[in-house]
Scaffold this motif. Sequence first.
Motif, PDB file in Angstrom:
ATOM      1  N   LEU A   1       0.819  -1.206   0.000  1.00 35.28           N
ATOM      2  CA  LEU A   1       0.000   0.000   0.000  1.00 35.28           C
ATOM      3  C   LEU A   1       0.857   1.262   0.000  1.00 35.28           C
ATOM      4  CD1 LEU A   1      -2.868   1.236   0.193  1.00 35.28           C
ATOM      5  CD2 LEU A   1      -2.620   1.143   2.688  1.00 35.28           C
ATOM      6  N   PHE A   2       1.846   1.299   0.888  1.00 33.33           N
ATOM      7  CA  PHE A   2       2.697   2.489   1.021  1.00 33.33           C
ATOM      8  C   PHE A   2       3.557   2.707  -0.218  1.00 33.33           C
ATOM      9  CE2 PHE A   2       6.865   4.274   2.166  1.00 33.33           C
ATOM     10  CZ  PHE A   2       6.480   5.504   2.677  1.00 33.33           C
ATOM     11  N   THR A   3       4.327   1.679  -0.601  1.00 33.31           N
ATOM     12  CA  THR A   3       5.238   1.830  -1.739  1.00 33.31           C
ATOM     13  C   THR A   3       4.472   1.999  -3.038  1.00 33.31           C
ATOM     14  OG1 THR A   3       5.396  -0.583  -1.957  1.00 33.31           O
ATOM     15  CG2 THR A   3       7.071   0.509  -0.634  1.00 33.31           C
ATOM     16  N   GLY A   4       3.351   1.265  -3.181  1.00 28.66           N
ATOM     17  CA  GLY A   4       2.548   1.396  -4.391  1.00 28.66           C
ATOM     18  C   GLY A   4       2.000   2.803  -4.557  1.00 28.66           C
ATOM     19  N   THR A   5       1.561   3.401  -3.452  1.00 27.19           N
ATOM     20  CA  THR A   5       1.034   4.770  -3.498  1.00 27.19           C
ATOM     21  C   THR A   5       2.124   5.763  -3.869  1.00 27.19           C
ATOM     22  OG1 THR A   5      -0.618   4.236  -1.804  1.00 27.19           O
ATOM     23  CG2 THR A   5      -0.129   6.566  -2.173  1.00 27.19           C
ATOM     24  N   ILE A   6       3.283   5.657  -3.214  1.00 27.43           N
ATOM     25  CA  ILE A   6       4.402   6.577  -3.482  1.00 27.43           C
ATOM     26  C   ILE A   6       4.852   6.475  -4.933  1.00 27.43           C
ATOM     27  CG2 ILE A   6       6.801   7.133  -2.931  1.00 27.43           C
ATOM     28  CD1 ILE A   6       4.856   7.997  -0.782  1.00 27.43           C
ATOM     29  N   PHE A   7       5.052   5.248  -5.403  1.00 25.58           N
ATOM     30  CA  PHE A   7       5.543   5.065  -6.770  1.00 25.58           C
ATOM     31  C   PHE A   7       4.494   5.471  -7.807  1.00 25.58           C
ATOM     32  CE2 PHE A   7       8.512   1.563  -5.061  1.00 25.58           C
ATOM     33  CZ  PHE A   7       9.516   2.482  -4.857  1.00 25.58           C
ATOM     34  N   ALA A   8       3.219   5.218  -7.517  1.00 29.89           N
ATOM     35  CA  ALA A   8       2.158   5.610  -8.450  1.00 29.89           C
ATOM     36  C   ALA A   8       2.074   7.127  -8.574  1.00 29.89           C
ATOM     37  CB  ALA A   8       0.819   5.040  -7.992  1.00 29.89           C
ATOM     38  N   LEU A   9       2.154   7.819  -7.433  1.00 31.61           N
ATOM     39  CA  LEU A   9       2.118   9.286  -7.455  1.00 31.61           C
ATOM     40  C   LEU A   9       3.323   9.846  -8.187  1.00 31.61           C
ATOM     41  CD1 LEU A   9       0.882  10.051  -3.814  1.00 31.61           C
ATOM     42  CD2 LEU A   9      -0.392  10.403  -5.945  1.00 31.61           C
ATOM     43  N   ASN A  10       4.491   9.261  -7.939  1.00 34.04           N
ATOM     44  CA  ASN A  10       5.700   9.765  -8.588  1.00 34.04           C
ATOM     45  C   ASN A  10       5.687   9.472 -10.093  1.00 34.04           C
ATOM     46  OD1 ASN A  10       8.299  11.133  -7.816  1.00 34.04           O
ATOM     47  ND2 ASN A  10       9.148   9.393  -8.923  1.00 34.04           N
ATOM     48  N   TYR A  11       5.111   8.328 -10.463  1.00 34.84           N
ATOM     49  CA  TYR A  11       5.003   7.989 -11.887  1.00 34.84           C
ATOM     50  C   TYR A  11       4.072   8.961 -12.609  1.00 34.84           C
ATOM     51  CZ  TYR A  11       3.670   5.398 -16.089  1.00 34.84           C
ATOM     52  OH  TYR A  11       3.417   5.040 -17.378  1.00 34.84           O
ATOM     53  N   HIS A  12       2.980   9.330 -11.929  1.00 32.50           N
ATOM     54  CA  HIS A  12       1.979  10.203 -12.552  1.00 32.50           C
ATOM     55  C   HIS A  12       2.444  11.657 -12.604  1.00 32.50           C
ATOM     56  CE1 HIS A  12      -2.004  11.385 -13.909  1.00 32.50           C
ATOM     57  NE2 HIS A  12      -2.004  12.353 -13.005  1.00 32.50           N
ATOM     58  N   TYR A  13       3.002  12.145 -11.493  1.00 33.20           N
ATOM     59  CA  TYR A  13       3.355  13.564 -11.399  1.00 33.20           C
ATOM     60  C   TYR A  13       4.841  13.858 -11.622  1.00 33.20           C
ATOM     61  CZ  TYR A  13      -1.317  14.075  -9.426  1.00 33.20           C
ATOM     62  OH  TYR A  13      -2.682  14.067  -9.243  1.00 33.20           O
ATOM     63  N   GLN A  14       5.690  12.796 -11.672  1.00 31.52           N
ATOM     64  CA  GLN A  14       7.132  12.976 -11.893  1.00 31.52           C
ATOM     65  C   GLN A  14       7.710  14.008 -10.902  1.00 31.52           C
ATOM     66  OE1 GLN A  14       9.095  11.132 -14.238  1.00 31.52           O
ATOM     67  NE2 GLN A  14       7.193   9.956 -14.140  1.00 31.52           N
ATOM     68  N   ILE A  15       7.433  13.783  -9.620  1.00 26.99           N
ATOM     69  CA  ILE A  15       7.899  14.694  -8.571  1.00 26.99           C
ATOM     70  C   ILE A  15       9.408  14.601  -8.403  1.00 26.99           C
ATOM     71  CG2 ILE A  15       7.646  15.324  -6.127  1.00 26.99           C
ATOM     72  CD1 ILE A  15       4.899  13.838  -6.263  1.00 26.99           C
ATOM     73  N   LEU A  16       9.927  13.376  -8.392  1.00 26.43           N
ATOM     74  CA  LEU A  16      11.356  13.125  -8.202  1.00 26.43           C
ATOM     75  C   LEU A  16      11.865  12.192  -9.298  1.00 26.43           C
ATOM     76  CD1 LEU A  16      11.399  12.403  -4.351  1.00 26.43           C
ATOM     77  CD2 LEU A  16      12.330  14.444  -5.459  1.00 26.43           C
ATOM     78  N   PRO A  17      13.163  12.242  -9.612  1.00 27.34           N
ATOM     79  CA  PRO A  17      13.733  11.226 -10.505  1.00 27.34           C
ATOM     80  C   PRO A  17      13.505   9.842  -9.908  1.00 27.34           C
ATOM     81  CG  PRO A  17      15.298  13.010 -10.121  1.00 27.34           C
ATOM     82  CD  PRO A  17      14.172  13.230  -9.178  1.00 27.34           C
ATOM     83  N   ARG A  18      13.283   8.845 -10.759  1.00 29.57           N
ATOM     84  CA  ARG A  18      12.906   7.521 -10.264  1.00 29.57           C
ATOM     85  C   ARG A  18      13.941   6.944  -9.299  1.00 29.57           C
ATOM     86  NH1 ARG A  18      14.727   6.690 -15.437  1.00 29.57           N
ATOM     87  NH2 ARG A  18      12.697   7.210 -16.279  1.00 29.57           N
ATOM     88  N   HIS A  19      15.236   7.152  -9.581  1.00 29.59           N
ATOM     89  CA  HIS A  19      16.247   6.566  -8.699  1.00 29.59           C
ATOM     90  C   HIS A  19      16.224   7.212  -7.321  1.00 29.59           C
ATOM     91  CE1 HIS A  19      18.459  10.115 -10.123  1.00 29.59           C
ATOM     92  NE2 HIS A  19      19.283   9.951  -9.110  1.00 29.59           N
ATOM     93  N   VAL A  20      15.925   8.517  -7.258  1.00 32.34           N
ATOM     94  CA  VAL A  20      15.836   9.200  -5.969  1.00 32.34           C
ATOM     95  C   VAL A  20      14.605   8.705  -5.209  1.00 32.34           C
ATOM     96  CG1 VAL A  20      15.568  11.437  -4.816  1.00 32.34           C
ATOM     97  CG2 VAL A  20      17.038  11.240  -6.835  1.00 32.34           C
ATOM     98  N   ALA A  21      13.478   8.564  -5.908  1.00 30.90           N
ATOM     99  CA  ALA A  21      12.248   8.082  -5.269  1.00 30.90           C
ATOM    100  C   ALA A  21      12.446   6.681  -4.691  1.00 30.90           C
ATOM    101  CB  ALA A  21      11.105   8.076  -6.285  1.00 30.90           C
ATOM    102  N   ILE A  22      13.116   5.822  -5.433  1.00 35.20           N
ATOM    103  CA  ILE A  22      13.341   4.444  -4.972  1.00 35.20           C
ATOM    104  C   ILE A  22      14.198   4.418  -3.718  1.00 35.20           C
ATOM    105  CG2 ILE A  22      14.554   2.298  -5.543  1.00 35.20           C
ATOM    106  CD1 ILE A  22      13.523   2.688  -8.440  1.00 35.20           C
ATOM    107  N   TRP A  23      15.291   5.169  -3.727  1.00 33.13           N
ATOM    108  CA  TRP A  23      16.189   5.141  -2.569  1.00 33.13           C
ATOM    109  C   TRP A  23      15.565   5.819  -1.359  1.00 33.13           C
ATOM    110  CZ3 TRP A  23      20.102   1.945  -2.126  1.00 33.13           C
ATOM    111  CH2 TRP A  23      20.660   1.412  -3.290  1.00 33.13           C
ATOM    112  N   ILE A  24      14.730   6.828  -1.577  1.00 31.18           N
ATOM    113  CA  ILE A  24      14.013   7.455  -0.456  1.00 31.18           C
ATOM    114  C   ILE A  24      13.056   6.449   0.190  1.00 31.18           C
ATOM    115  CG2 ILE A  24      12.227   9.153   0.106  1.00 31.18           C
ATOM    116  CD1 ILE A  24      13.634  11.132  -1.699  1.00 31.18           C
TER     117      ILE A  24
END
Length: 330
Positions: free
Chosen positions: A285-308
């Motif tokens: 639930l947590f990781t899916g939500t974070i990654f889905a939001l980042n995929y849709h809005y491109q808030i952070l580069p994917r590698h930064v989002a993953i490591w965060i």
Amino acid sequence: MSKNAQRNINLLLIFIGLLVLALTSYVGYRISSSDRRLIPISVIAIIAGVIFEGKRLSDKWSTVLLTALASFIFSFFAFLPGKREHGYNFENHIEAFPYWFIILFAIFSIAFHGDKVIPKLTEGITLLQSIAVIYWVVDYGFIDTNSILLKSVMIIGLLFSLYSVFHAFTHAILSRTSRLTLSIWSSIIMMLFASDNIYRVYQNEQIENTADITHGLYIGLQFFLLGVSCIYIIQNFIMLMGFLPGKGTFFNAQYFRDLKELKGDHIKRYSDRQVSILHSFFCVLFTGTIFALNYHYQILPRHVAIWIVFVTFPFILIIYDIATRRKNYS
């Protein structure tokens, strides 16, 4: 040990010390007089990160300093000419010098701290990594590829991911084979992310060229975190490359002895304790939500989002457990 032997050792150490001091002074002179930026701030940030992690692994500053000193001394091998080098360029070797230090410091840290460098893996960690690698593949757009080879690799990766999901959401026994499989899968994922992280971090502009301090600190933090992860990148690399036969151990008896020991290391680092299915659900639930939001809005580069997510989720899980226990007590 005789007095003459002790004296000879002391003289050798003095000679090495004077030689290192002379070489260091000359390298410093060439750096200051060069028109090129031979050692950028980004490299210093990586060194700071790897030393920071070395201190976290060690109980004593003296151990860290000795490791750094040994790494610094052996790093001067960077100035030896390469076999295929045509025309010796001293400044090129100065640029390689700090990377030698970083790699040697990481290797010595692995040798000195052993099991501390090999973090204990659980079903929850491999579940988190599997979700992250699925997001990574989708965000890169690899699912739209026409390459048969890439599609085959993705299918194999998906099967491993489903295997980790199966173990996270069931009470299936974690046999030696299961732990070995999940540990190898974890190493593959971390090496994939490490390679992508290194590439993405080095796509940034140099810290010295940034327009403002905030952006410079943001880039510097990425290099620092890369330094922190260096020890584990090399450790995972060793644990994967050990499966390949060496030049003198091409599927001979020594290779199979080494292979047996390596398998034991993989199994030993994977916990046989079952994780809570509720925790697994919360992870998705947590990781899916974070990654889905980042995929849709491109808030952070994917590698930064993953490591965060890798860094923050364990702390969030701890807070969640504390809140749940308090609720149950009340």
